[in-house]
Design an enzyme around this catalytic site. Structure first.
Site, PDB file in Angstrom:
ATOM      1  CB  SER A  88      -2.419  29.033 -25.648  1.00 50.28           C
ATOM      2  OG  SER A  88      -2.302  30.408 -25.385  1.00 50.28           O
ATOM      3  NE  ARG A 133      -6.397  31.962 -23.338  1.00 53.29           N
ATOM      4  CZ  ARG A 133      -5.166  31.619 -23.658  1.00 53.29           C
ATOM      5  NH1 ARG A 133      -4.897  31.243 -24.886  1.00 53.29           N
ATOM      6  NH2 ARG A 133      -4.192  31.645 -22.769  1.00 53.29           N
ATOM      7  CG  ASN A 159       0.927  25.258 -18.975  1.00 51.71           C
ATOM      8  OD1 ASN A 159      -0.203  24.794 -19.160  1.00 51.71           O
ATOM      9  ND2 ASN A 159       1.174  26.547 -19.167  1.00 51.71           N
ATOM     10  N   GLY A 180      -3.902  31.931 -12.076  1.00 52.30           N
ATOM     11  CA  GLY A 180      -2.795  32.618 -11.401  1.00 52.30           C
ATOM     12  C   GLY A 180      -3.162  34.056 -11.057  1.00 52.30           C
ATOM     13  CB  SER A 207      -0.107  23.946 -22.614  1.00 51.42           C
ATOM     14  OG  SER A 207       0.949  24.740 -22.104  1.00 51.42           O
ATOM     15  CG  ASP A 217      -5.329  31.729 -19.331  1.00 53.98           C
ATOM     16  OD1 ASP A 217      -4.585  31.395 -18.386  1.00 53.98           O
ATOM     17  OD2 ASP A 217      -4.981  32.517 -20.233  1.00 53.98           O
TER      18      ASP A 217
HETATM   19  C1  IPE Z   1      -3.163  27.899 -21.864  1.00 50.78           C
HETATM   20  O1  IPE Z   1      -2.965  28.877 -20.913  1.00 50.78           O
HETATM   21  C2  IPE Z   1      -3.010  26.545 -21.257  1.00 50.78           C
HETATM   22  C3  IPE Z   1      -4.019  26.170 -20.278  1.00 50.78           C
HETATM   23  C4  IPE Z   1      -5.079  26.846 -19.948  1.00 50.78           C
HETATM   24  C5  IPE Z   1      -3.801  24.907 -19.647  1.00 50.78           C
HETATM   25  P1  IPE Z   1      -1.531  29.560 -20.688  1.00 50.78           P
HETATM   26  O2  IPE Z   1      -1.732  30.577 -19.643  1.00 50.78           O
HETATM   27  O3  IPE Z   1      -0.494  28.527 -20.457  1.00 50.78           O
HETATM   28  O4  IPE Z   1      -1.252  30.230 -22.109  1.00 50.78           O
HETATM   29  P2  IPE Z   1      -0.452  31.537 -22.483  1.00 50.78           P
HETATM   30  O5  IPE Z   1       0.918  31.399 -21.864  1.00 50.78           O
HETATM   31  O6  IPE Z   1      -1.206  32.687 -21.930  1.00 50.78           O
HETATM   32  O7  IPE Z   1      -0.437  31.551 -23.990  1.00 50.78           O
HETATM   33  C1  IPE Z   2      -4.600  28.477 -16.363  1.00 50.63           C
HETATM   34  O1  IPE Z   2      -4.349  29.524 -15.496  1.00 50.63           O
HETATM   35  C2  IPE Z   2      -4.229  27.141 -15.795  1.00 50.63           C
HETATM   36  C3  IPE Z   2      -3.001  26.578 -16.362  1.00 50.63           C
HETATM   37  C4  IPE Z   2      -2.321  27.033 -17.372  1.00 50.63           C
HETATM   38  C5  IPE Z   2      -2.500  25.372 -15.716  1.00 50.63           C
HETATM   39  P1  IPE Z   2      -2.945  30.233 -15.452  1.00 50.63           P
HETATM   40  O2  IPE Z   2      -2.091  29.537 -14.447  1.00 50.63           O
HETATM   41  O3  IPE Z   2      -2.361  30.342 -16.817  1.00 50.63           O
HETATM   42  O4  IPE Z   2      -3.337  31.675 -14.914  1.00 50.63           O
HETATM   43  P2  IPE Z   2      -2.754  33.060 -15.376  1.00 50.63           P
HETATM   44  O5  IPE Z   2      -2.900  33.134 -16.864  1.00 50.63           O
HETATM   45  O6  IPE Z   2      -1.312  33.074 -14.955  1.00 50.63           O
HETATM   46  O7  IPE Z   2      -3.580  34.075 -14.659  1.00 50.63           O
HETATM   47 MG    MG Z   3      -2.530  31.727 -18.267  1.00 46.19          MG
END
Ligand code: IPE
Ligand code: IPE
Ligand code: MG
Length: 251
Positions: free
Chosen positions: A205, A197, A77, A32, A74, A29
């Protein structure tokens, strides 16, 4: 009285039993936020994240990790923008194509968990292809969770068990934890020992809800695109100090 440990997902003993059976699962995680901190598009964070994943897979034998399971997409997602979802899907396809030769050479067995049915048929064909190509490998077991949700996996397993009962292949009273385990996407894999995590979020999650019943959890503030094998080493060293009791008492 001797405490029994809970049953593990995979009863099979893999060949080379002297090797580690350590199973580490990672919620990758923070891609982004890593990109946002640099004013870059989110997909750049995902690309960097994929590189980090590749580095970790390569480091698994040195780290003593036999099973590595990573959460890449997920069931929740899909609620992201179409641009991000499509960007991730094409990244998964490119990763498989680009890494195939290296994965095979390094003795990695690659599997996918999650519901494949809504994925692009070309991507599904790549999953099938790399799974078949690496099916004999046993040095590192890399499992990638794509369109994966713990609840969704339990629902699909329950449907599959219900179908077996309806077909008269199984008595309802004969359904054990092992039956459910055998109907999960992870059938044949041991339970994770440790779930890591990144990015400072302290939640599960929807990851491996059934399998991680007795896993240890580590939450680190490091964003996934900054995560290195050295950081994993530090986490594993600390994990080695922990004492798992499986509901029993100290002896
Ligand atoms: C969990 O991360 C899923 C993955 C890392 C693929 P998310 O960023 O989607 O989870 P939340 O929204 O913070 O719970
Ligand atoms: C995890 O990083 C990757 C996926 C869920 C695909 P994020 O895309 O959730 O990154 P943040 O949480 O927005 O920083
Ligand atoms: Mg995330």
């Amino acid at each position: 009285m001797k405490m029994e440990q809970p049953e593990h997902c995979g009863e099979e003993v893999m060949p080379g039993s002297e090797a580690s059976r350590l199973h580490v699962a990672v919620i990758m995680d923070g891609n982004g936020r890593w990109a946002k901190n640099r004013n870059w598009p989110r997909i750049v964070g995902h690309r960097k994240g994929a590189e980090r994943c590749r580095e970790l897979v390569a480091a698994c034998p040195d780290l003593g990790i036999r099973y590595l399971t990573v959460y890449a997409f997920s069931t929740e997602n899909w609620s992201r923008t179409t641009e991000e979802v499509l960007g991730l899907m094409s990244l998964f396809g490119r990763y498989i194509k680009r890494e195939a030769a290296r994965i095979k050479k390094e003795g990695v067995r690659m599997r996918f968990i999650g519901d494949r049915t809504p994925l692009d048929p070309k991507l599904r064909a790549l999953f099938d292809w790399i799974e078949a190509e690496t099916a004999e490998n046993d040095r590192v077991h890399l499992t990638v969770a794509i369109n994966y949700g713990g609840r969704d996996e339990i629902r699909r397993a329950a449907q599959s068990v219900a179908r077996a009962v309806a077909a008269g292949e199984l008595a309802a009273d004969a359904v054990t934890n092992a039956t459910i385990t055998a109907h999960m996407d992870t059938a044949g894999l041991p339970d994770p020992d440790l779930v890591v995590r990144t990015s400072g979020e302290s939640r599960v999650s929807n990851f491996l809800l059934w399998q991680a019943a007795y896993a240890e959890y580590v939450f680190t503030p490091v964003l996934w695109p900054d995560f290195t094998p050295e950081i994993m080493k530090t986490i594993l060293d600390a994990y080695g100090q922990r004492e798992r009791r499986f509901g029993g008492v100290l002896t």
